[in-house]
Write an enzyme that holds these catalytic residues in place. Structure first.
Site, PDB file in Angstrom:
ATOM      1  N   TYR A  13       0.854  -1.181   0.000  1.00  8.75           N
ATOM      2  CA  TYR A  13       0.000   0.000   0.000  1.00  8.75           C
ATOM      3  C   TYR A  13       0.892   1.235   0.000  1.00  8.75           C
ATOM      4  O   TYR A  13       1.826   1.330   0.791  1.00  8.75           O
ATOM      5  CB  TYR A  13      -0.905  -0.001   1.230  1.00  8.75           C
ATOM      6  CG  TYR A  13      -1.801   1.213   1.342  1.00  8.75           C
ATOM      7  CD1 TYR A  13      -2.822   1.434   0.416  1.00  8.75           C
ATOM      8  CD2 TYR A  13      -1.631   2.138   2.373  1.00  8.75           C
ATOM      9  CE1 TYR A  13      -3.649   2.542   0.517  1.00  8.75           C
ATOM     10  CE2 TYR A  13      -2.466   3.243   2.487  1.00  8.75           C
ATOM     11  CZ  TYR A  13      -3.468   3.446   1.559  1.00  8.75           C
ATOM     12  OH  TYR A  13      -4.289   4.539   1.658  1.00  8.75           O
ATOM     13  N   ASP A  31       9.441   2.943  -0.271  1.00  7.34           N
ATOM     14  CA  ASP A  31       8.412   3.621   0.515  1.00  7.34           C
ATOM     15  C   ASP A  31       8.646   3.291   1.982  1.00  7.34           C
ATOM     16  O   ASP A  31       8.363   2.191   2.451  1.00  7.34           O
ATOM     17  CB  ASP A  31       7.031   3.146   0.046  1.00  7.34           C
ATOM     18  CG  ASP A  31       5.886   3.846   0.783  1.00  7.34           C
ATOM     19  OD1 ASP A  31       6.153   4.523   1.799  1.00  7.34           O
ATOM     20  OD2 ASP A  31       4.731   3.697   0.343  1.00  7.34           O
ATOM     21  N   LYS A  79       4.186   9.198   8.604  1.00  6.57           N
ATOM     22  CA  LYS A  79       3.898   8.631   9.932  1.00  6.57           C
ATOM     23  C   LYS A  79       4.813   9.157  11.059  1.00  6.57           C
ATOM     24  O   LYS A  79       4.593  10.260  11.530  1.00  6.57           O
ATOM     25  CB  LYS A  79       3.856   7.106   9.841  1.00  6.57           C
ATOM     26  CG  LYS A  79       2.740   6.674   8.852  1.00  6.57           C
ATOM     27  CD  LYS A  79       2.254   5.259   8.979  1.00  6.57           C
ATOM     28  CE  LYS A  79       0.940   5.065   8.246  1.00  6.57           C
ATOM     29  NZ  LYS A  79       1.018   4.456   6.921  1.00  6.57           N
TER      30      LYS A  79
END
Ligand SMILES: *Cc1c(COP(=O)(O)O)cnc(C)c1O
Length: 448
Positions: free
Chosen positions: A144, A249, A277
């Site tokens: 994702y 990522d 995050k």
């Protein structure tokens, strides 16, 4: 059994004005059933919901709250910044400091700050395509990267949880043009033969390969090592051989699994990296970076356009810088030790309950797969999808009733913080055996 009357009331109201009552799908408890808990406050490793229940938190905002909730130094920095104004639309010292902290800890030479991981991956694709003059993008099934159109092909996280994932390379969501995902090649994770074949066929048209540095959005998957070569090293080498860019990522892993991220474990230097995050300290902040030569293609130096009204926001930057400053070696030792305690306790309670499972980790990031007996390892999305989601739902609710808040999905990592002390860990460990038995009862009822 804890009360959820006030959460239920808020959920009713929310559903009238917000689709599904939530602003991000997995929060809605669709995969596990029941009423999502509305959170009123949080401190350290604990959440307090709208009904006043105290919950030990293993979601940690899906990763950002690595120092625990409402860390005094982060709150002080945020309060101080907010008192001086919350956004100027002009550059500030705070964003220089955050960018310097990221560059100091990671293999990137320059970064640009944005507001979400989605924005970071979206822009990185544009940059890779501009830099190479090519259009194709390679990704892995179950990885994702935010809800970027081109990457919503066989995506993990909420897409996996809600069971919407479709055949490889077809869009995972209506509204994504097939012409967009037609530019995306989706391959099984850890499958070197598939990567080699895709590059042999399309190598001269591939702009970049993007991968989660260590996948955490289909549950945690371990990047394999073959003949001494780490999967990420293999990917970087294959990209280089074909003039494509290797994009890592690190939105989930960055500053979590080591002081830099997955890079600290495998030593691979990607062409471009995305962050999010942890680096926002609980605020909307993310970034992408890479070699200066590539980053200089961006406006206003180069012609690749990218912008953001709230990019590098001074309050978010203060939260991010303070968080990164507090993340010293001791923090990572603590997180590793806490993850060890939980992994062991999970494996023991599941074994004692006769519940088939696999626990996998990437550094302190780990997850539990409710896979059948014949599965001893989960290397990819297809295997992850063999999970018993009904058994997971029973486990989730047993834990929640006992005051432990887990990700409401079988496809997510469990997130720890430095605030998870012995008391918080014991509470989790004590609730595991009964929850494992509740899950085993559902699993065995399904078999009979
Ligand atoms: C969370 C996540 C994203 C998306 O970040 P948002 O801030 O939610 O847009 C992208 N990539 C990975 C690996 C993630 O875990």
């Amino acid at each position: 059994m804890t009360s959820d009357a006030r959460s239920a009331e808020l959920f009713e109201r929310a559903q009238l004005v917000i689709p599904g009552g939530v602003n991000s799908p997995v929060r809605a408890f669709r995969a596990v059933g029941g009423t999502p808990r509305f959170i009123a406050a949080a401190k350290g490793a604990h959440l307090t919901d709208a009904d006043g229940n105290d919950l030990v938190d293993l979601v940690c905002s899906w990763g950002p709250m690595i120092l625990g909730h409402a860390h005094p130094e982060v709150i002080a920095a945020v309060t101080d910044a907010a008192a001086r104004g919350t956004s100027y639309g002009a550059p500030t010292r705070a964003e220089v400091e955050l960018a310097e902290a990221i560059v100091e800890r990671t293999p990137v030479e320059q970064v640009r700050l944005v507001s979400s991981g989605t924005e970071a991956t979206m822009t990185v694709l544009r940059l890779a395509r501009a830099a190479t003059g090519r259009d194709l993008v390679v990704k892995f099934a179950g990885c994702y990267h935010g809800h970027v159109d081109a990457l919503l092909a066989s995506a993990g996280s909420g897409v996996a949880t809600l069971g919407d994932a479709e055949a490889l390379a077809s869009p995972s969501s209506p509204g994504v043009p097939a012409t967009t995902t037609a530019q995306t090649i989706v391959l099984p994770y850890n499958d070197r033969t598939a990567v080699t074949a895709a590059f042999a066929e399309h190598g001269d048209q591939i702009a970049c390969l993007v991968t989660e540095a260590a996948p955490g959005n289909m549950g945690v998957i371990v990047p394999g090592t073959e003949d001494g070569e780490h999967f990420n090293a293999f990917l970087a080498r294959t990209c280089r051989e074909h003039g494509a860019l290797f994009v890592s990522d690190e939105v989930m892993t960055g500053f979590r699994v080591t002081r830099s991220g997955q890079h600290g474990l495998d030593g691979v230097v990607p062409d471009l990296v995305t962050f999010g995050k942890v680096m926002g300290g609980g605020f909307p902040a993310a970034a992408f970076g890479g070699r200066a030569e590539l980053m200089q293609l961006l406006s206003p130096v180069g012609s690749v356009y990218q912008a953001g009204t709230l990019s590098g926001n001074p309050v978010a930057s203060a939260a991010g810088s303070t968080t990164l400053r507090l993340l010293d070696d001791e923090v990572y030792r603590t997180l590793d030790a806490s993850a060890d305690v939980l992994r062991t306790a999970v494996a023991e309670s599941f074994a004692a309950a006769g519940l088939p499972h696999v626990v996998q980790s990437a550094g302190s990031m780990f997850s539990v797969f409710f896979t059948p007996d014949d599965v001893t390892e989960v290397p990819d999305y297809a295997t992850a999808q063999r999970q018993d989601t009904a058994a997971h739902a029973a486990f989730f609710h047993a834990m929640l009733d006992a005051g432990v808040y887990l990700p409401p999905s079988a496809y997510e990592a469990w997130f720890l913080s430095t605030a998870h002390d012995d008391e918080a860990l014991s509470r989790i460990v004590e609730t595991l055996p009964a929850a494992a038995r509740a899950a085993a009862a559902v699993a065995s009822a399904e078999r009979h």
